[in-house]
Enzyme design. Structure first.
Site, mmCIF file in Angstrom:
data_model
loop_
_atom_site.group_PDB
_atom_site.id
_atom_site.type_symbol
_atom_site.label_atom_id
_atom_site.label_comp_id
_atom_site.label_asym_id
_atom_site.label_seq_id
_atom_site.Cartn_x
_atom_site.Cartn_y
_atom_site.Cartn_z
ATOM 1 N N HIS A 9 -4.216 -4.539 -1.479
ATOM 2 C CA HIS A 9 -5.131 -3.989 -0.374
ATOM 3 C C HIS A 9 -4.724 -2.921 0.402
ATOM 4 C CE1 HIS A 9 -9.176 -4.753 0.869
ATOM 5 N NE2 HIS A 9 -9.070 -5.975 1.154
ATOM 6 N N ASP A 18 -9.556 -0.619 -1.654
ATOM 7 C CA ASP A 18 -10.406 -1.510 -0.707
ATOM 8 C C ASP A 18 -11.179 -2.372 -1.652
ATOM 9 O OD1 ASP A 18 -9.667 -0.163 1.595
ATOM 10 O OD2 ASP A 18 -11.107 1.267 1.153
#
Length: 523
Positions: free
Chosen positions: A494, A498
């Site tokens: 992450h 995204d």
């Protein structure tokens, strides 16, 4: 003369490392190219070999210290005149391994001992692969005194990636084993000595132990002279005072395992239990009772590496998993229609992995951050796809890499996967076969997994998990019908990917698999 041991080149853009482990201490004799210590960077583990034979003098950078490229790690006193350790035992390590320096008077004598029956031939550690400098002796298939044929397998070595078989360089008699099971050996080190020729005499130590061999002739006849009982079984037989001849082995070639000893011990107690005995209060079980039913096995180097890398991935990446599901009906129909013609033309079976590889390559073009990696404060985007295919083997999980998979046809992908899969199962993968991957596919469905969250393969930023195909009720055109469905899982970093990018990637993979024509039209 003193020789400096310095930090080697650590790789592009890597400027420092941490000293993880020293395998030698000041005063230890070292051989040229013998591993001295291990360094850890944020990307890889680097092994530092000795630049020359001699005695390790001073360690300048201790374990846990951070060092830069070309920094001084230690010094070596070079040559045969290097001073021994204070206890005078520099010729042999406490664990029984002979020092491999240039001056080896103690080690040379046993090697030359069987010369009466023929020439002595050294069995050496073979080349272990690029950047691999040591291995662990896993199993000896022959024992001192055994006759061996040329190219017959003597032992098996384990590195942190692959298993290596060591064949006999010539026919003769195995006279001496220098590196026992569980010991670590360096590339080019000596494993054993063979007395060449059919008339080669057995090893001196085998003759010295002849009385013991005669006393244990019964179990040797039962199990074969070259079959050794499990170490845990030997220990348990000694603890319970059992005669090895009275224990029937259930392992390979009659090898006695721990459970065989437990059965024999229970049988020995049975007659006593039949005799009337005064009633006694039941004894509460103790931890010692459970210890007899346990077996401790040292982790292989491959398993240690897998454990370390997976934990590093959890500690480093901001790992998250997103899920979707795909109707596999279109792919299954297409495969059923063309699989025979495909195999006839290309000589390889048409499987599901080529469809998934193609679908992932297609999706990675649209969402390039899933195919990228973080290097310090920079993001490195890859304009190519080196696809890692996670493969289960008897010794653990490995990830061979299909290079430039994005430019390959279905047939080329299937051939590459089949070739790398065979090499993985046979323990023949090289380091080059497992380096450079940019994205990974893991198929837990072959083991029956319905859903899971795969762990990233650093430094990659994404891994796709495939799962079991299972018919489930789905609403199609307003009607409930049974469809072959598969859950997909994308684990991603992450920090670079995204949520929108991860979901988009999975949706594109789903669309390509549910309508494979999209792959042909690049849609």
């Amino acid at each position: 003369m003193s020789i400096e041991v310095k930090v080697p080149t650590l790789g592009e853009s890597v400027t420092e490392a941490t000293v993880a482990t020293w395998f030698k201490q000041p005063g230890d004799a070292v051989a040229a190219d013998e591993m001295l210590c291990e360094l850890e960077t944020d990307k890889v583990t680097v092994e530092v070999p000795a630049p020359a034979a001699g005695t390790l003098g001073e360690i300048v950078a201790g374990e846990g210290e951070t060092v830069g490229v070309d920094a001084l790690l230690a010094t070596i006193s070079e040559g045969a005149g290097a001073a021994p350790k204070p206890d005078g035992k520099s010729e042999a390590k406490p664990d029984g391994k002979a020092a491999e320096g240039k001056s080896e008077p103690a080690a040379a004598a046993p090697a030359a001992a069987p010369a009466s029956g023929g020439d002595s031939i050294d069995v050496m550690v073979p080349a272990l692969g690029e950047s691999v400098t040591e291995a662990t002796v896993a199993t000896w298939f022959k024992q001192p005194g055994d006759a061996v044929a040329a190219d017959e397998m003597l032992c098996e070595l384990e590195t942190d990636k692959v298993s290596v078989e060591v064949p006999a360089p010539a026919a003769g008699t195995l006279s001496e084993i220098l590196a026992q099971e569980g010991e670590t050996v360096a590339a080019g080190g000596k494993l054993a000595v063979i007395a060449a020729g059919e008339g080669a005499a057995p090893a001196p130590q085998a003759e010295a132990e002849a009385p013991k061999a005669e006393a244990a002739s019964a179990p040797a006849t039962k199990r074969g002279a070259d079959v050794e009982d499990a170490p845990s079984a030997k220990k348990l037989m000694a603890e319970k005072g059992l005669d090895p001849a009275a224990v029937q082995g259930s392992g390979r070639d009659g090898r006695v395992m721990k459970e065989d000893v437990m059965k024999a011990a229970s049988a020995a107690r049975a007659p006593a239990a039949e005799a009337p005995a005064p009633a006694q209060a039941p004894r509460a079980p103790t931890p010692a009772d459970d210890a007899g039913r346990e077996e401790r096995v040292k982790m292989t180097r491959l398993r240690q590496t897998i454990a370390r890398r997976l934990k590093d991935a959890q500690n480093t990446a901001a790992m998250l998993t997103t899920y979707n599901e795909v109707d596999m009906g279109a792919v299954m129909d297409l495969r059923s229609e063309y699989k025979d013609l495909f195999e006839k033309k290309h000589g390889v079976r048409l499987g599901f992995m080529s469809f998934f590889t193609k679908a992932c390559c297609h999706a990675l073009k649209e969402v390039p951050e899933v195919n990228a990696e973080i290097d310090g404060t920079e993001i490195v985007y890859k304009n190519y796809v080196h696809m890692g295919i996670a493969t289960g083997t008897p010794t653990g999980l490995v990830v061979p890499v299909i290079r430039d998979a994005d430019s390959m046809s279905f047939a080329a992908i299937e051939k590459a996967i089949a070739k790398k899969g065979r090499a993985a199962r046979d323990g023949k993968l090289t380091m080059a076969d497992m380096q450079g991957g940019t994205f990974t596919i893991s198929n837990g469905g072959v083991y029956g997994s319905l859903m899971s969250s795969p762990i990233l393969n650093p430094p990659q930023s994404g891994i796709l998990g495939m799962h079991k195909i299972q018919e489930r009720p789905m609403v199609v055109g307003g009607e409930i019908v049974a469809r072959p469905m598969m859950y997909l899982a994308l684990s991603y970093d992450h920090r670079i990917v995204d949520g929108k990018g991860a979901v988009t990637f999975l949706v594109r993979v789903k669309e390509a698999l549910e309508d494979p024509r999209r792959l042909l039209m690049d849609l």
